[in-house]
Design an enzyme around this catalytic site. Structure first.
Site, mmCIF file in Angstrom:
data_model
loop_
_atom_site.group_PDB
_atom_site.id
_atom_site.type_symbol
_atom_site.label_atom_id
_atom_site.label_comp_id
_atom_site.label_asym_id
_atom_site.label_seq_id
_atom_site.Cartn_x
_atom_site.Cartn_y
_atom_site.Cartn_z
ATOM 1 N N TYR A 122 73.326 25.360 18.608
ATOM 2 C CA TYR A 122 73.923 24.246 17.845
ATOM 3 C C TYR A 122 74.955 23.458 18.645
ATOM 4 O O TYR A 122 75.513 22.487 18.137
ATOM 5 C CB TYR A 122 74.512 24.758 16.530
ATOM 6 C CG TYR A 122 73.478 25.023 15.435
ATOM 7 C CD1 TYR A 122 72.118 24.856 15.688
ATOM 8 C CD2 TYR A 122 73.858 25.427 14.173
ATOM 9 C CE1 TYR A 122 71.167 25.083 14.701
ATOM 10 C CE2 TYR A 122 72.916 25.672 13.169
ATOM 11 C CZ TYR A 122 71.565 25.485 13.456
ATOM 12 O OH TYR A 122 70.621 25.719 12.476
ATOM 13 N N SER A 144 77.592 28.718 16.141
ATOM 14 C CA SER A 144 77.299 27.321 16.514
ATOM 15 C C SER A 144 77.453 26.997 17.998
ATOM 16 O O SER A 144 77.165 25.856 18.400
ATOM 17 C CB SER A 144 78.181 26.330 15.719
ATOM 18 O OG SER A 144 77.670 26.164 14.410
ATOM 19 N N ILE A 150 76.421 42.105 19.739
ATOM 20 C CA ILE A 150 77.061 42.330 18.422
ATOM 21 C C ILE A 150 76.447 43.555 17.749
ATOM 22 O O ILE A 150 77.107 44.240 16.955
ATOM 23 C CB ILE A 150 76.907 41.067 17.546
ATOM 24 C CG1 ILE A 150 77.870 41.111 16.365
ATOM 25 C CG2 ILE A 150 75.460 40.873 17.096
ATOM 26 C CD1 ILE A 150 77.990 39.795 15.633
ATOM 27 N N VAL A 177 71.226 34.981 18.259
ATOM 28 C CA VAL A 177 71.710 36.179 17.541
ATOM 29 C C VAL A 177 70.932 36.381 16.237
ATOM 30 O O VAL A 177 70.708 37.505 15.780
ATOM 31 C CB VAL A 177 73.236 36.083 17.288
ATOM 32 C CG1 VAL A 177 73.582 35.029 16.243
ATOM 33 C CG2 VAL A 177 73.826 37.434 16.920
ATOM 34 N N ASP A 178 70.452 35.287 15.658
ATOM 35 C CA ASP A 178 69.636 35.353 14.427
ATOM 36 C C ASP A 178 68.391 36.198 14.691
ATOM 37 O O ASP A 178 68.062 37.132 13.939
ATOM 38 C CB ASP A 178 69.242 33.912 14.039
ATOM 39 C CG ASP A 178 68.734 33.797 12.611
ATOM 40 O OD1 ASP A 178 68.298 32.688 12.231
ATOM 41 O OD2 ASP A 178 68.770 34.793 11.872
ATOM 42 N N ASN A 238 70.111 29.731 10.273
ATOM 43 C CA ASN A 238 69.856 28.328 9.913
ATOM 44 C C ASN A 238 69.633 28.298 8.414
ATOM 45 O O ASN A 238 69.547 29.339 7.771
ATOM 46 C CB ASN A 238 68.648 27.767 10.681
ATOM 47 C CG ASN A 238 67.373 28.524 10.382
ATOM 48 O OD1 ASN A 238 66.931 28.576 9.228
ATOM 49 N ND2 ASN A 238 66.825 29.175 11.382
ATOM 50 N N GLY A 256 75.799 28.214 20.534
ATOM 51 C CA GLY A 256 74.549 28.349 21.301
ATOM 52 C C GLY A 256 73.648 27.157 21.046
ATOM 53 O O GLY A 256 73.953 26.023 21.420
HETATM 54 N N1 APR Z 1 75.082 39.495 20.234
HETATM 55 C C1 APR Z 1 76.155 38.675 20.237
HETATM 56 N N2 APR Z 1 76.074 37.361 20.444
HETATM 57 C C2 APR Z 1 74.846 36.850 20.671
HETATM 58 C C3 APR Z 1 73.671 37.635 20.680
HETATM 59 C C4 APR Z 1 73.839 39.021 20.439
HETATM 60 N N3 APR Z 1 72.791 39.851 20.415
HETATM 61 N N4 APR Z 1 72.610 36.817 20.927
HETATM 62 C C5 APR Z 1 73.109 35.578 21.090
HETATM 63 N N5 APR Z 1 74.448 35.599 20.952
HETATM 64 C C6 APR Z 1 75.404 34.515 21.060
HETATM 65 C C7 APR Z 1 74.987 33.320 21.886
HETATM 66 O O1 APR Z 1 75.110 33.627 23.276
HETATM 67 C C8 APR Z 1 76.038 32.318 21.423
HETATM 68 O O2 APR Z 1 77.253 32.570 22.095
HETATM 69 O O3 APR Z 1 75.630 33.973 19.776
HETATM 70 C C9 APR Z 1 76.233 32.683 19.936
HETATM 71 C C10 APR Z 1 75.567 31.715 18.954
HETATM 72 O O4 APR Z 1 74.369 31.210 19.528
HETATM 73 P P1 APR Z 1 73.021 31.065 18.654
HETATM 74 O O5 APR Z 1 72.503 32.411 18.353
HETATM 75 O O6 APR Z 1 72.151 30.098 19.383
HETATM 76 O O7 APR Z 1 73.523 30.441 17.270
HETATM 77 P P2 APR Z 1 73.935 28.937 16.899
HETATM 78 O O8 APR Z 1 74.465 28.180 18.057
HETATM 79 O O9 APR Z 1 74.812 29.104 15.685
HETATM 80 O O10 APR Z 1 72.546 28.267 16.494
HETATM 81 C C11 APR Z 1 71.926 28.711 15.312
HETATM 82 O O11 APR Z 1 69.835 29.073 16.435
HETATM 83 O O12 APR Z 1 68.796 31.104 16.504
HETATM 84 C C12 APR Z 1 68.812 29.891 15.861
HETATM 85 O O13 APR Z 1 68.049 30.383 13.651
HETATM 86 C C13 APR Z 1 69.184 30.031 14.406
HETATM 87 O O14 APR Z 1 68.670 27.751 13.912
HETATM 88 C C14 APR Z 1 69.720 28.667 14.115
HETATM 89 C C15 APR Z 1 70.471 28.320 15.393
#
Ligand code: APR
Length: 172
Positions: free
Chosen positions: A122, A118, A12, A34-35, A25, A120
């Protein structure tokens, strides 16, 4: 359809958009996925800017500058943790996309990039999450000249989003 919704297969952070959406979060203090990537790229000022905005309930959005990111703004949204689907997870995920699109419109911005919120850590099922992402973003893009990128960091996500785009009607 005046606007468009497209899939971006990759990081992204590579996208040149007005606003980048962070799958955060509720503490807004960063994390993995991605966070973590967004906070690392934006620099420590991002965490500082988030402190007074936390906690952020699931389904809501908090806005900060992008600092070292190319994007001017970061829309921090907190997706639902998947708990089987009977606890309003789908509605909460839709609220995340709607809240971010509302911020985009209210601020008169034109381009935005979403991660697959959500799906990943979540655990939200990719297919249903893709349908929600496409349905909400297309509703806004159908009425306004907006460009929405749905970033797919891996092949499975790209496939799920592609199917969601095919399934969803182009115009409302
Ligand atoms: N660019 C685009 N997409 C990404 C990137 C990136 N650099 N890094 C990860 N992703 C994708 C993951 O592969 C997944 O498809 O983002 C999507 C969401 O995954 P997560 O980042 O794990 O987010 P989420 O499932 O919403 O969980 C949020 O995870 O990182 C912690 O602090 C965050 O507690 C919160 C939780």
């Amino acid at each position: 359809m005046t606007g468009r919704v497209e899939i971006h297969r990759g990081n992204i952070l590579d996208l040149n958009v007005d606003a980048i959406v962070n799958a955060a979060n509720s503490t807004l203090m960063g994390g993995g996925g991605v966070d973590g990537a967004i906070h690392r790229a934006a620099g420590p000022q991002l965490r500082q800017a988030c402190m007074p905005l936390a906690p952020c309930p699931a389904g809501e959005v908090r806005v900060t500058p992008g600092f070292s990111l190319r994007a001017e703004w970061v829309f921090h949204t907190v997706g639902p943790v998947w708990r089987g689907g009977a606890e309003g997870e789908a509605a909460t995920l839709a609220m995340c996309y709607e809240a971010c699109m509302e911020e985009l419109v209210q601020r008169g911005l034109a381009t935005i990039a979403f991660p697959a919120i959500s799906t990943g850590a979540y655990g939200f099922p990719l297919g249903e999450a893709g349908d929600i992402a496409v349905r909400v973003t297309r509703r806004y893009a159908a009425r306004r000249d907006l460009t929405v990128y749905l970033a797919a960091f891996d092949g499975e996500t790209a496939e799920a989003l592609g199917k969601a785009l095919t399934r969803s009607p182009k115009a409302d």
